[in-house]
Design an enzyme around this catalytic site. Structure first.
Site, PDB file in Angstrom:
ATOM      1  N   THR A 150      -1.051   9.122  13.039  1.00  7.05           N
ATOM      2  CA  THR A 150      -0.854   9.604  11.673  1.00  7.05           C
ATOM      3  C   THR A 150       0.213  10.682  11.578  1.00  7.05           C
ATOM      4  O   THR A 150       0.967  10.729  10.604  1.00  7.05           O
ATOM      5  CB  THR A 150      -2.188  10.138  11.121  1.00  7.05           C
ATOM      6  OG1 THR A 150      -3.200   9.142  11.305  1.00  7.05           O
ATOM      7  CG2 THR A 150      -2.065  10.486   9.649  1.00  7.05           C
ATOM      8  N   HIS A 210      34.457  -6.589  21.122  1.00  7.78           N
ATOM      9  CA  HIS A 210      33.347  -7.260  20.442  1.00  7.78           C
ATOM     10  C   HIS A 210      33.844  -8.431  19.617  1.00  7.78           C
ATOM     11  O   HIS A 210      33.195  -9.470  19.550  1.00  7.78           O
ATOM     12  CB  HIS A 210      32.595  -6.260  19.560  1.00  7.78           C
ATOM     13  CG  HIS A 210      31.862  -5.239  20.356  1.00  7.78           C
ATOM     14  ND1 HIS A 210      31.255  -4.155  19.771  1.00  7.78           N
ATOM     15  CD2 HIS A 210      31.635  -5.127  21.677  1.00  7.78           C
ATOM     16  CE1 HIS A 210      30.677  -3.417  20.702  1.00  7.78           C
ATOM     17  NE2 HIS A 210      30.904  -3.993  21.875  1.00  7.78           N
ATOM     18  N   ARG A 250       0.839  -1.212   0.000  1.00  2.00           N
ATOM     19  CA  ARG A 250       0.000   0.000   0.000  1.00  2.00           C
ATOM     20  C   ARG A 250       0.865   1.251   0.000  1.00  2.00           C
ATOM     21  O   ARG A 250       0.617   2.204  -0.738  1.00  2.00           O
ATOM     22  CB  ARG A 250      -0.927   0.001   1.222  1.00  2.00           C
ATOM     23  CG  ARG A 250      -1.728   1.278   1.373  1.00  2.00           C
ATOM     24  CD  ARG A 250      -2.865   1.095   2.351  1.00  2.00           C
ATOM     25  NE  ARG A 250      -2.391   0.886   3.707  1.00  2.00           N
ATOM     26  CZ  ARG A 250      -2.290   1.866   4.618  1.00  2.00           C
ATOM     27  NH1 ARG A 250      -2.601   3.108   4.281  1.00  2.00           N
ATOM     28  NH2 ARG A 250      -1.886   1.601   5.832  1.00  2.00           N
TER      29      ARG A 250
END
Length: 651
Positions: free
Chosen positions: A177, A299, A23
């Site tokens: 909205t 990490h 859409r």
């Protein structure tokens, strides 16, 4: 406020993600989906486990109705929803599109009611009663969407939900909205609405302030059972909550069951990025080439156990551990990569780091395979010998280099077929592509042979490649590296060499050669590298270890023997740049097949010569005119004097 008890969710708690990508594809700035693209994206969403999609707005046009109907009749395991205004005519268009559910929108805030309906709250309630009943009488399931619900009076929202339920609706959508909510206010609003109704509650948030995902998660914690999302956050204004963001967060943080196959999200994202003419940017750790990829020392050191520095392991997203290399991670990253890739002794690996760093700095790259390439160049493809002590004895072990972990053959073939359907207008179906497209068949044979090659079964790989060449007239060496969604259009007489590297979304036409220009032959890189989105015209020859930049276009019958920068067009023998910045004409991510727009340097040169010739002729004519005028004046003066003398003589 949000309490700790609210966050305790069962693993079996089910949340439905209603995807609105199709859409919003018709409303997002610069994005437009064709009917074929919509169907392909819907199929990809179904494979990813999406159970509801808003396929479009039937009232827009007959073409929109046709595209929605094609999705509804495709037999996909998902609910197809049509989006409508609160009008009977829109419902009739949805019925014509064969959808089984409609999402009818009604203004909820006073300012929207006055501007769009020209009335008051009572008029909005009457409109809901009439249209919802009209849709239910015709066998449609109904969801009512409260437009601008975040600015509406809460008591009126409760009345609106009650009216929708009485009229037969099964769901109410709370729409932020204009992005005026924050996570806390979104949570409190949904909690208050949930306390008054047992209807399904859906939340749809806009990302104007970057809070769409956070607001959606807060609304779900407050009691929303559905969430409106879109792939790549595609939205009609700023963006919507991303399907990938919400799905990963719900699974990892709250243990909600959404049914989404996380490993399929990257494929869906790539398809939408191509169709929407937007680059699939590595904006988060859930998608793209940098999925959960560490760089810092701590990490990288925690890669073996993702729980140390990551809340989710890469395999859950369909990828493997990977590492980027930078100034803060060189030693740990390189050792981890070598240990993972080659099973070498860490101490011995450290001794080669200086050489590897020098190589990488000279190359100017920090790619995931730079360590592998460096090691191969240092060892020249030989077997690695490592001393390992076992039970007090030194055993000499031999390890053969393993290729980097790659996607499955089936996943790559699916991507190739999807790429053909996006770029080849003549493609009708998957079966049509598989049976009638020699280019796709050649790539499939290559995919299989390449796995044999990577496993060390070189002779078997060459034999499979030879058989594929016999069937398709396309020769692809099984040692070549080819990315996803690769297309050989009108496959015939295409040759791809052993060390060639081809990125994603690359298109080759018939007669293309990716060959070597080195003699005598060396054991290193001999063939070209084509980065993502490159288009090569028919008969072009690309020779030697050069690089063709991202988005470049190579004209038919060109011969390329030098590296080409990003987003340029080259033609000629040897090829020369005739136009730069191809990507300016279309959005990024667009696969450029506009060969009719290819520059014509010879014609342009001839036209310039003709213009110059015309200019010179005009100059010569002007000069001749200037020379003639004095002569005529002098001749006229002489003629006048002669006649005067004659008259005097007669007199």
């Amino acid at each position: 406020m949000i309490t700790a008890n609210t966050a305790k969710c069962s693993e079996t708690t089910s949340i439905v993600l209603s995807d609105a990508t199709l859409r919003h594809g018709a409303r997002a700035p610069g994005a437009t989906f064709t009917a074929a693209e919509k169907l392909i994206i819907a199929q990809a969403l179904a494979r990813a486990g999406v159970t509801e999609i808003e396929a479009g707005t039937p009232a827009l046009s007959k073409e929109e109705i046709g595209s929605i109907r094609a999705i509804a009749e495709a037999g996909l395991p998902l609910l197809t929803i049509g989006c409508c205004s609160m009008r009977e005519a829109d419902v009739d268009a949805a019925i014509e599109a064969k959808v089984s559910m409609v999402n009818v929108t009604i203004p909820a805030s006073d300012v929207q009611i006055a501007a769009k309906l020209g009335g008051d709250r009572e008029l909005a309630l009457r409109r809901v009663r009439r249209v919802v009943s009209y849709a239910r009488e015709r066998g449609l399931q109904v969801a009512v969407a409260g437009e601008d619900a975040s600015r509406a009076n809460v008591d009126f929202l409760i009345s609106l939900i009650a009216t929708a339920k009485t009229s037969g609706a099964r769901r109410f959508c709370v729409s932020d909205t204009f992005s005026v909510l924050d996570p806390l206010s979104a949570y409190e609003l949904v909690v208050r609405l949930r306390a008054t109704t047992d209807l399904e509650l859906e939340f749809g948030g806009q990302d104007d302030l970057g809070l769409a995902t956070a607001n959606t998660l807060a609304a779900i914690k407050g009691g929303a059972s559905h969430a409106s999302v879109a792939v790549n956050c595609l939205g009609k204004r700023a963006a919507n909550a991303g399907l990938e963001d919400v799905a990963v967060a719900l699974k990892q943080l709250y243990r909600h069951n959404t049914g989404i196959v996380l490993s399929e999200l990257d494929n869906v994202s790539a398809l939408v990025a191509i169709a929407a003419a937007r680059a699939n940017i590595d904006r988060n750790a859930s998608l793209g080439d940098h999925v959960l990829t560490p760089k810092s020392i701590v990490h990288v050191d925690g890669q073996n156990d993702h729980r140390i520095y990551r809340s989710i392991g890469p395999p859950r997203l369909g990828c493997s551990n990977r590492t980027l290399f930078g100034s803060g991670s060189w030693s740990s990253a390189a050792v981890a990569r070598l240990s993972q890739q080659f099973n070498v002794n860490v101490r011995r690996a450290l001794r080669t780091l200086a050489r590897i760093r020098k190589y990488a700095v000279e190359q100017g790259q920090a790619e995931r395979n730079i360590i592998v390439v460096s090691w191969r160049d240092i060892c020249r493809g030989s077997l690695l010998r490592c001393a390992r002590r076992v039970n007090g004895q030194h055993l000499l072990l031999r390890f053969r280099c393993r290729e980097p972990r790659a996607p499955t053959v089936l996943a790559l073939i699916r991507g190739d077929i999807a790429g053909v359907r996006l770029r080849e207008p003549a493609a009708r179906s998957r079966l049509d592509i598989l049976l009638t497209c020699p280019g796709v068949q050649a790539v499939i044979w290559y995919r299989i042979a390449n796995r044999f090659w990577r496993a060390g079964w070189r002779l078997s790989a060459r034999l499979l490649s030879l058989f594929g060449r016999f069937l398709t007239n396309v020769e692809i060496h099984p040692g070549a590296t080819i990315g996803s969604r690769f297309l050989i259009a009108h496959g015939a007489c295409v040759v791809i060499g052993e060390t060639a590297e081809i990125g994603n979304d690359v298109t080759l036409h018939h007669g293309v050669t990716l060959g070597s220009a080195t003699w005598p032959w060396s054991s290193g890189k001999r063939h070209p590298t084509l980065e993502d989105g490159v288009v090569v015209g028919a008969g072009a020859k690309i020779l030697g270890p050069i690089t063709v930049g991202h988005g470049a276009r190579i004209g038919a019958n060109s011969v390329v023997n030098e590296s080409i920068p990003t987003d340029v067009t080259v033609v000629g023998i040897p090829a020369r740049v005739v136009r730069s910045q191809n990507s300016q004409s279309r959005g990024s991510g667009y696969i450029d097949l506009d060969h009719h727009l290819m520059p014509k340097p010879v014609g342009k040169a001839v036209a310039l010569l003709l213009d110059r010739l015309e200019f010179l002729e005009m100059r010569v004519g002007h000069m001749q005119q200037q020379l003639r005028d004095p002569l005529r004046t002098e001749h006229k003066a002489l003629s006048t004097g002669t006649r005067s003398q004659e008259r005097c003589g007669v007199a």
